[in-house]
Design an enzyme around this catalytic site. Sequence first.
Site, PDB file in Angstrom:
ATOM      1  CG  ASP A 222      42.128  70.753  52.364  1.00 45.77           C
ATOM      2  OD1 ASP A 222      40.911  70.450  52.279  1.00 45.77           O
ATOM      3  OD2 ASP A 222      42.860  70.807  51.355  1.00 45.77           O
TER       4      ASP A 222
ATOM      5  CG  ASP B 253      32.914  69.332  42.854  1.00 43.83           C
ATOM      6  OD1 ASP B 253      32.358  69.369  43.969  1.00 43.83           O
ATOM      7  OD2 ASP B 253      34.132  69.107  42.709  1.00 43.83           O
TER       8      ASP B 253
ATOM      9  CG  ASP C 191      38.155  73.351  51.474  1.00 44.06           C
ATOM     10  OD1 ASP C 191      39.219  73.921  51.233  1.00 44.06           O
ATOM     11  OD2 ASP C 191      37.969  72.131  51.261  1.00 44.06           O
TER      12      ASP C 191
END
Length: 458
Positions: free
Chosen positions: A72, A152, A74
Amino acid sequence: MLMNKNETTLETHRVYPDLTLNILTRKEHSISRKQISENALKVLYRLQGAGFEAYLVGGGVRDLLLGETPKDFDIATNATPEQIRQLFRNCRLIGRRFRLAHVMFGRDIIEVATFRGHHQDSNTQVSVKSEAGMLLRDNVYGSIDEDAERRDFTINAMYYDISDYSIHDYAGGVEDLDERLIRLIGDPEKRYREDPVRMLRAVRFAVKLDFDIEEETAAPIENLAPLLQSIPAARLYEESLKMLQSGYGLETYHQMREYNLFQQMFPVISAHFTEDYSSPTEQMLDLALDSTDMRLESGKRINPAFMYAAILWYPVVHLADSLMEMEDLCYHDAVMEAGNRVLDQMVKTIAIPRRHTTTIREIWQMQLRFLRRHGKRAFRLLDINKFRAGFDFLVMRGQIEGGETQKLAEWWDTFQSAGRKMQQGMINNLGRAGTRSAKLYRSRKPVPKKKKQGNPPS
Ligand code: ATP
Ligand code: MG
């Protein structure tokens, strides 16, 4: 601030305390707009047109740089969720802990996140930390530099700038992509405490991308794994699907187990773990996850209920055996009761939705019904909606158990594809096998009819 790191065309800026920004111009990287979905481009351009910054970030950039197709796209922006909503009619704001905008194009959803900022201030409206240092709410907005620091892994903190097609690499992600390393940004222990799910993400990306987890990023995981117990069961359910149902389930399970992560999410199952991976539960995990991976590889559909039914089956059987002894239940009732108890335990850590637990019970019950084939029973079973799932399950059990179970699976294999005459012959040939067994079902006493209930006595 500009730092001349070397003589290449790379622009290098010193940004937040630990991060150094490298900018790769369009000529210095391989991503072209053609590889980005039309819908993601629409969102990027609309944001930019309205005067906001708009970047593709995360898996989209990472996977394109690796030559893979992203799952996907983002997007990160300096527009607030409210401003995003005003720009897109087809937009929904979601999330409490982490507020996001979903821009919807039919089934395709583009996730748009506002830059996250630092959360030292104690404004509980926007940022809340638990005593253990876990971020319960994280809605402080900031600049792109701060946003990068809040991401992250280094390879997830690369931003593709739609205004000039450059890539802004804040944490050395390009280099780590080259070295195939999963590296947390900042102090690993602190970052895991803020959000223990990052431990799962480290393993998931390492397996999916075939990367190593960098030493300091890997070191604290085993000890901190119990922090997963504080994650809401609904979030862990979503994560469990990403870990086990995304095409690399078998390898991910094995790595999770080595890091003591699987044990935290699936205590019901890990109680049956052995040193040499030889228990029926472990054999079933291998078979079920391998078959899920293969189905995904060949584009077939998968159902989380099937996987959960499989990996919980032997713990259920084990408990059923002791219930038969301790509570004098017949096998059927013992299995169904054990099933309820095991599922009750399971949903404490992983909130399997009710629609799936219903199917899981159905698949388990079918295992009992496969034994009884006389009369019209076998034909009736064939007509059940979940027959195929139940049968595939029986075949896996046959592979593990051999003996009678394997013969039963073979019988059903032949039966379902035989002509009507042969099917009838197979039933006639069953003899005493396939009848009601005293052990399997208790003979039913007639249940007295309930009287119509009146008002309860006061
Ligand atoms: P994929 O979508 O392929 O699973 P992804 O990296 O895009 O991988 P997402 O879950 O879509 O992962 O998240 C998008 C980005 O948001 C990540 O790349 C990362 O930068 C950031 N992110 C997601 N979860 C966290 C987290 N728990 N802590 C910090 N940053 C996160
Ligand atoms: Mg993503």
